[in-house]
Design a protein around this motif. Structure first.
Motif, PDB file in Angstrom:
ATOM      1  N   UNK A 180     -13.062  94.029  26.279  1.00 29.68           N
ATOM      2  CA  UNK A 180     -12.690  93.725  27.571  1.00 29.68           C
ATOM      3  C   UNK A 180     -11.549  93.021  27.562  1.00 29.68           C
ATOM      4  N   UNK A 181     -11.352  92.102  26.837  1.00 32.86           N
ATOM      5  CA  UNK A 181     -10.139  91.202  26.835  1.00 32.86           C
ATOM      6  C   UNK A 181      -9.042  92.066  26.424  1.00 32.86           C
ATOM      7  N   UNK A 182      -9.143  92.560  25.382  1.00 29.53           N
ATOM      8  CA  UNK A 182      -8.193  93.532  24.895  1.00 29.53           C
ATOM      9  C   UNK A 182      -7.485  94.553  26.268  1.00 29.53           C
ATOM     10  N   UNK A 211      -3.333 101.575  17.483  1.00 28.57           N
ATOM     11  CA  UNK A 211      -4.213 101.599  16.397  1.00 28.57           C
ATOM     12  C   UNK A 211      -5.664 101.156  16.656  1.00 28.57           C
ATOM     13  N   UNK A 212      -5.856 100.316  17.346  1.00 26.11           N
ATOM     14  CA  UNK A 212      -7.244  99.583  17.748  1.00 26.11           C
ATOM     15  C   UNK A 212      -7.906 100.648  18.502  1.00 26.11           C
ATOM     16  N   UNK A 213      -7.435 101.260  19.870  1.00 26.31           N
ATOM     17  CA  UNK A 213      -8.261 102.327  20.213  1.00 26.31           C
ATOM     18  C   UNK A 213      -8.558 103.386  19.453  1.00 26.31           C
ATOM     19  N   UNK A 214      -7.431 103.903  18.572  1.00 28.49           N
ATOM     20  CA  UNK A 214      -7.793 105.151  17.623  1.00 28.49           C
ATOM     21  C   UNK A 214      -8.802 104.939  16.674  1.00 28.49           C
ATOM     22  N   UNK A 233      -3.649  96.098  30.621  1.00 31.82           N
ATOM     23  CA  UNK A 233      -3.408  96.769  31.927  1.00 31.82           C
ATOM     24  C   UNK A 233      -2.183  95.729  32.640  1.00 31.82           C
ATOM     25  N   UNK A 234      -2.464  94.623  32.227  1.00 34.48           N
ATOM     26  CA  UNK A 234      -1.384  93.628  33.245  1.00 34.48           C
ATOM     27  C   UNK A 234       0.234  93.834  32.569  1.00 34.48           C
ATOM     28  N   UNK A 235      -0.070  93.915  31.003  1.00 31.42           N
ATOM     29  CA  UNK A 235       1.331  94.012  30.640  1.00 31.42           C
ATOM     30  C   UNK A 235       1.969  95.654  30.678  1.00 31.42           C
ATOM     31  N   UNK A 236       1.254  96.545  31.098  1.00 30.54           N
ATOM     32  CA  UNK A 236       1.654  97.915  31.344  1.00 30.54           C
ATOM     33  C   UNK A 236       2.293  97.985  32.500  1.00 30.54           C
ATOM     34  N   UNK A 237       1.399  97.232  33.691  1.00 31.32           N
ATOM     35  CA  UNK A 237       1.904  97.500  34.965  1.00 31.32           C
ATOM     36  C   UNK A 237       3.128  96.571  35.015  1.00 31.32           C
ATOM     37  N   UNK A 270       8.796 103.895  29.247  1.00 32.27           N
ATOM     38  CA  UNK A 270       7.718 104.370  28.153  1.00 32.27           C
ATOM     39  C   UNK A 270       6.939 103.429  27.620  1.00 32.27           C
ATOM     40  N   UNK A 271       7.252 102.284  27.464  1.00 31.74           N
ATOM     41  CA  UNK A 271       6.611 100.903  26.638  1.00 31.74           C
ATOM     42  C   UNK A 271       5.505 100.679  27.799  1.00 31.74           C
ATOM     43  N   UNK A 272       5.816 100.522  29.187  1.00 37.37           N
ATOM     44  CA  UNK A 272       4.685 100.458  30.054  1.00 37.37           C
ATOM     45  C   UNK A 272       3.625 101.489  30.283  1.00 37.37           C
ATOM     46  N   UNK A 273       4.275 102.616  30.113  1.00 38.76           N
ATOM     47  CA  UNK A 273       3.468 103.947  30.348  1.00 38.76           C
ATOM     48  C   UNK A 273       2.313 103.700  29.098  1.00 38.76           C
ATOM     49  N   UNK A 274       2.806 103.656  27.822  1.00 37.05           N
ATOM     50  CA  UNK A 274       2.027 103.904  26.603  1.00 37.05           C
ATOM     51  C   UNK A 274       0.905 102.768  26.660  1.00 37.05           C
ATOM     52  N   UNK A 275       1.154 101.600  27.188  1.00 39.22           N
ATOM     53  CA  UNK A 275       0.218 100.505  27.167  1.00 39.22           C
ATOM     54  C   UNK A 275      -0.768 100.869  28.343  1.00 39.22           C
ATOM     55  N   UNK A 276      -0.371 101.477  29.593  1.00 36.52           N
ATOM     56  CA  UNK A 276      -1.463 101.677  30.425  1.00 36.52           C
ATOM     57  C   UNK A 276      -2.248 102.959  30.090  1.00 36.52           C
ATOM     58  N   UNK A 277      -1.637 103.898  29.566  1.00 33.02           N
ATOM     59  CA  UNK A 277      -2.417 104.988  28.856  1.00 33.02           C
ATOM     60  C   UNK A 277      -3.362 104.655  27.793  1.00 33.02           C
ATOM     61  N   UNK A 278      -3.060 103.554  26.979  1.00 36.34           N
ATOM     62  CA  UNK A 278      -3.987 103.085  25.709  1.00 36.34           C
ATOM     63  C   UNK A 278      -5.101 102.462  26.572  1.00 36.34           C
ATOM     64  N   UNK A 279      -4.750 101.584  27.362  1.00 35.37           N
ATOM     65  CA  UNK A 279      -5.812 101.079  28.153  1.00 35.37           C
ATOM     66  C   UNK A 279      -6.843 101.801  28.856  1.00 35.37           C
ATOM     67  N   UNK A 280      -6.253 102.785  29.586  1.00 35.58           N
ATOM     68  CA  UNK A 280      -7.288 103.747  30.450  1.00 35.58           C
ATOM     69  C   UNK A 280      -7.997 104.497  29.306  1.00 35.58           C
ATOM     70  N   UNK A 281      -7.521 104.899  28.246  1.00 35.70           N
ATOM     71  CA  UNK A 281      -8.294 105.609  27.224  1.00 35.70           C
ATOM     72  C   UNK A 281      -9.510 104.675  26.788  1.00 35.70           C
ATOM     73  N   UNK A 282      -9.200 103.330  26.468  1.00 34.32           N
ATOM     74  CA  UNK A 282     -10.326 102.468  26.157  1.00 34.32           C
ATOM     75  C   UNK A 282     -11.326 102.464  27.124  1.00 34.32           C
ATOM     76  N   UNK A 283     -10.889 102.494  28.370  1.00 36.33           N
ATOM     77  CA  UNK A 283     -11.797 102.394  29.608  1.00 36.33           C
ATOM     78  C   UNK A 283     -13.060 103.549  29.602  1.00 36.33           C
TER      79      UNK A 283
END
Length: 268
Positions: free
Chosen positions: A251-253, A166-169, A258-262, A113-126
């Motif tokens: 971009x840094x964010x 929160x930051x993407x939201x 992506x790295x942490x989620x994977x 769940x942790x990894x999935x949430x991080x990847x989903x948020x990253x993709x959302x920002x992209x």
């Protein structure tokens, strides 16, 4: 693992966490959780207990680190207090419920769940379309309360401050510029971490197999080492954050997410 190596790894992690917290408006749990989990399992702690300690201790480190970062952002006018208060109060409640829930969820599921949430948020920002720079943030307390609770629940459940949501939201949905999103997120994290800390202490009071110096699912040794390095480095991150263009900050964010989620879902 030698004790000295254990200490050095935690100090280096705390340094990076503090910098990332000030720079990106995140609690740094998505950095601390994997490191603590791998260290704890390396010394023989059961993986399910290890992931819960990693979550709980991360929240305990996040509180003083977020306080340090928020003060720096406030001095630069990057914290919008009304949204921060609405999101923060709702976030305390959400984080407490999330933390209690985590005490009853298997460790493998929490990691995924942790990894999935991080990847989903990253993709959302992209893929998201961003508001124009300088656009006024949206008003309306109900939206901030809803998203504050959601971010707080994720924070408590997964041992993160909630900034990674929160930051993407704030940027995508609420019309914040990147600098004010980072600053306001830092302030909200103070609240979400409190709710999660209480939940992880209570949830782990009767747990077996805890490593020495643990209070519930919070390990005091790891807390001291991580926080001792992260608190001063948060101020350094704040200074760098306000020198970077907002586009570069995003971009840094995203790259770090992506790295942490994977890593957490086992791809890396």
């Amino acid at each position: 693992m030698e004790f000295l190596v254990y200490i050095v790894i935690l100090l280096i992690t705390g340094t990076f966490v503090g910098f990332a917290s000030g720079l990106l408006g995140v609690g740094g749990g998505f950095i601390m959780v994997p490191v603590q989990f791998f260290l704890l399992t390396a010394i023989g702690v059961d993986p399910t207990i290890a992931i819960r300690i990693a979550f709980g201790t991360s929240l305990a480190v996040i509180l003083p680190t977020a306080l340090s970062g928020t003060l720096g952002h406030m001095r630069r006018g990057a914290v919008l207090r009304r949204p921060a208060m609405f999101m923060g109060v709702a976030g305390i409640i959400g984080a407490f419920i999330g933390g209690i829930t985590a005490s009853n969820v298997p460790g493998d599921i929490l990691r995924f769940l942790f990894g999935f949430l991080v990847l989903a948020a990253a993709l959302w920002m992209v893929v998201a379309r961003y508001p124009e720079t300088g656009e006024e943030p949206k008003k309306g307390s109900l939206s901030y309360i809803f998203w504050g609770f959601a971010a707080g629940f994720a924070a408590g459940l997964l041992g993160i401050g909630g900034g990674i949501l929160m930051v993407p939201i704030l940027i995508i949905l609420m019309g914040f510029g990147a600098h004010k999103a980072v600053g306001t997120s830092s302030a909200v994290i103070i609240f979400t971490s409190i709710g999660g800390i209480v939940a992880y202490i209570l949830g782990g009071m009767n747990a077996t197999g805890l490593p020495p110096y643990s209070v519930g699912y919070i390990n005091i040794l790891q807390l001291v080492l991580l926080a001792g390095a992260s608190i001063p480095m948060a101020q350094v991150g704040v200074k760098v954050s306000h020198k970077l263009p907002e586009k570069q900050l995003k971009y840094i964010y995203m790259a770090l997410m992506f790295y942490i989620g994977l890593k957490m879902i086992g791809v890396l």
